[in-house]
Design an enzyme around this catalytic site. Structure first.
Site, PDB file in Angstrom:
ATOM      1  N   PRO A 275       0.846  -1.182  -0.031  1.00 26.37           N
ATOM      2  CA  PRO A 275       0.140   0.033   0.019  1.00 26.37           C
ATOM      3  C   PRO A 275       0.706   1.337   0.014  1.00 26.37           C
ATOM      4  CG  PRO A 275      -0.038  -1.089   2.046  1.00 26.37           C
ATOM      5  CD  PRO A 275       0.414  -2.044   1.145  1.00 26.37           C
ATOM      6  N   ASN A 276       0.238   2.100  -0.828  1.00 29.27           N
ATOM      7  CA  ASN A 276       0.910   3.408  -0.908  1.00 29.27           C
ATOM      8  C   ASN A 276       2.097   3.756  -1.783  1.00 29.27           C
ATOM      9  OD1 ASN A 276      -1.253   4.763   0.601  1.00 29.27           O
ATOM     10  ND2 ASN A 276      -0.263   3.731   2.273  1.00 29.27           N
TER      11      ASN A 276
ATOM     12  N   ARG B 138       5.203  11.314  -2.656  1.00 24.23           N
ATOM     13  CA  ARG B 138       4.720  10.922  -1.078  1.00 24.23           C
ATOM     14  C   ARG B 138       5.961  10.940  -0.194  1.00 24.23           C
ATOM     15  NH1 ARG B 138       4.786   4.611   1.338  1.00 24.23           N
ATOM     16  NH2 ARG B 138       4.056   5.263   3.335  1.00 24.23           N
TER      17      ARG B 138
ATOM     18  N   TYR C  45      11.048   9.014   1.169  1.00 24.26           N
ATOM     19  CA  TYR C  45      11.129   8.055  -0.056  1.00 24.26           C
ATOM     20  C   TYR C  45      11.581   8.484  -1.351  1.00 24.26           C
ATOM     21  CZ  TYR C  45       7.969   5.594   3.259  1.00 24.26           C
ATOM     22  OH  TYR C  45       7.309   5.032   4.558  1.00 24.26           O
TER      23      TYR C  45
ATOM     24  N   ASN D 283       8.014  -5.755  -0.898  1.00 22.76           N
ATOM     25  CA  ASN D 283       7.886  -4.507   0.017  1.00 22.76           C
ATOM     26  C   ASN D 283       6.423  -4.375   0.425  1.00 22.76           C
ATOM     27  OD1 ASN D 283       7.628  -2.301   1.509  1.00 22.76           O
ATOM     28  ND2 ASN D 283       9.066  -1.103   0.117  1.00 22.76           N
TER      29      ASN D 283
ATOM     30  N   ALA E  98       3.208  -1.085   4.763  1.00 21.84           N
ATOM     31  CA  ALA E  98       2.476  -0.880   6.111  1.00 21.84           C
ATOM     32  C   ALA E  98       2.285  -2.183   6.684  1.00 21.84           C
ATOM     33  CB  ALA E  98       1.485   0.160   5.968  1.00 21.84           C
TER      34      ALA E  98
ATOM     35  N   ASP F 240       1.903 -15.527   6.348  1.00 27.98           N
ATOM     36  CA  ASP F 240       1.330 -16.906   6.123  1.00 27.98           C
ATOM     37  C   ASP F 240       1.714 -17.211   4.690  1.00 27.98           C
ATOM     38  OD1 ASP F 240       0.943 -17.571   8.768  1.00 27.98           O
ATOM     39  OD2 ASP F 240      -1.387 -17.560   8.692  1.00 27.98           O
TER      40      ASP F 240
ATOM     41  N   GLU G 145      12.795  -9.306   1.361  1.00 27.58           N
ATOM     42  CA  GLU G 145      12.014  -8.333   1.995  1.00 27.58           C
ATOM     43  C   GLU G 145      12.723  -7.114   1.621  1.00 27.58           C
ATOM     44  OE1 GLU G 145      11.033  -8.906   5.944  1.00 27.58           O
ATOM     45  OE2 GLU G 145      10.310  -6.905   6.202  1.00 27.58           O
TER      46      GLU G 145
ATOM     47  N   HIS H 246      12.830  -2.792   2.168  1.00 28.85           N
ATOM     48  CA  HIS H 246      12.107  -1.265   2.609  1.00 28.85           C
ATOM     49  C   HIS H 246      13.077  -0.273   2.160  1.00 28.85           C
ATOM     50  CE1 HIS H 246       9.076  -3.431   4.945  1.00 28.85           C
ATOM     51  NE2 HIS H 246      10.089  -4.226   5.444  1.00 28.85           N
TER      52      HIS H 246
ATOM     53  N   ARG I  16      12.872   4.727  12.559  1.00 26.74           N
ATOM     54  CA  ARG I  16      11.591   5.270  12.514  1.00 26.74           C
ATOM     55  C   ARG I  16      10.763   4.908  13.928  1.00 26.74           C
ATOM     56  NH1 ARG I  16       9.127   4.864   6.672  1.00 26.74           N
ATOM     57  NH2 ARG I  16       7.810   6.677   7.540  1.00 26.74           N
TER      58      ARG I  16
HETATM   59  C1  DQA Z   1       8.128   0.983   3.862  1.00 29.85           C
HETATM   60  C2  DQA Z   1       8.244   1.279   5.189  1.00 29.85           C
HETATM   61  C3  DQA Z   1       6.949   0.898   6.197  1.00 29.85           C
HETATM   62  O1  DQA Z   1       7.071   1.251   7.560  1.00 29.85           O
HETATM   63  C4  DQA Z   1       5.836   2.056   5.356  1.00 29.85           C
HETATM   64  O2  DQA Z   1       4.588   1.722   5.856  1.00 29.85           O
HETATM   65  C5  DQA Z   1       5.991   1.888   3.904  1.00 29.85           C
HETATM   66  C6  DQA Z   1       7.248   1.886   3.242  1.00 29.85           C
HETATM   67  C7  DQA Z   1       9.696   1.389   3.336  1.00 29.85           C
HETATM   68  O3  DQA Z   1       9.655   0.828   2.064  1.00 29.85           O
HETATM   69  O4  DQA Z   1      10.417   2.078   3.655  1.00 29.85           O
HETATM   70  O5  DQA Z   1       4.972   2.155   3.592  1.00 29.85           O
HETATM   71  O6  DQA Z   1       7.938  -0.259   3.680  1.00 29.85           O
END
Ligand code: DQA
Length: 138
Positions: free
Chosen positions: A9-10, A17, A22, A71, A74, A84, A95, A97, A104
């Site tokens: 998401p996002n 954003r 980011y 990624n 949230a 799961d 994974e 980020h 943070r």
């Molecule tokens: C994120 C870190 C998460 O805490 C956050 O909710 C994101 C982006 C990152 O790529 O730094 O949306 O996954």
């Protein structure tokens, strides 16, 4: 190799954003340059703001791809369902980020995904996706 990047998401808002966290590059622009640089690899991209769609995609690709770069944004910090799915599938998951989640808020320090990930790349900006990709290449 057949690799997919799955963003949660996002992350469709990258470039507009919270640029201080980011960066100012859209994911589509970044993805196109990554695809060009690694033209001999089969790299695809999926993004959803919906938890169930991310789980559906993990199940769809999780038995026939060579690698998944995830990624979950949230949902990383909340989703037992995604965790799961990562545990259930056989394709290895790295994974990623973009930001350093450990510098943070406390709620970002917990990942439900990490225990079942092949590895975790945190805090290197969009470059983290390329590092994850390289980890899959022989
Ligand atoms: C994120 C870190 C998460 O805490 C956050 O909710 C994101 C982006 C990152 O790529 O730094 O949306 O996954």
């Amino acid at each position: 190799m057949k690799i997919i990047i799955i963003n949660g998401p996002n992350l469709n808002l990258l470039g507009k954003r919270e640029n201080d966290i980011y960066g100012d590059v859209s994911f589509n622009d970044f993805f196109e340059s990554l695809r060009k640089k690694y033209a001999n690899q089969e790299i695809s991209y999926f993004q959803s703001n919906i938890e169930g769609e991310l789980i559906d995609k993990l199940q769809e690709v999780g038995y026939n791809y060579d690698g998944i770069i995830l990624n979950a944004a949230a949902y990383t910090h909340t989703s037992v369902g995604i965790a799961d799915a990562v545990k259930a599938i056989s394709t290895p998951v790295v994974e990623v980020h973009i930001s350093n989640t450990f510098s943070r808020e406390d709620f970002r320090h917990k990942s439900y995904i990490s225990p079942n990930a092949k590895g975790v790349i945190v805090g290197f900006g969009l470059r983290g996706y390329e590092l994850a990709l390289q980890s899959f290449l022989k």
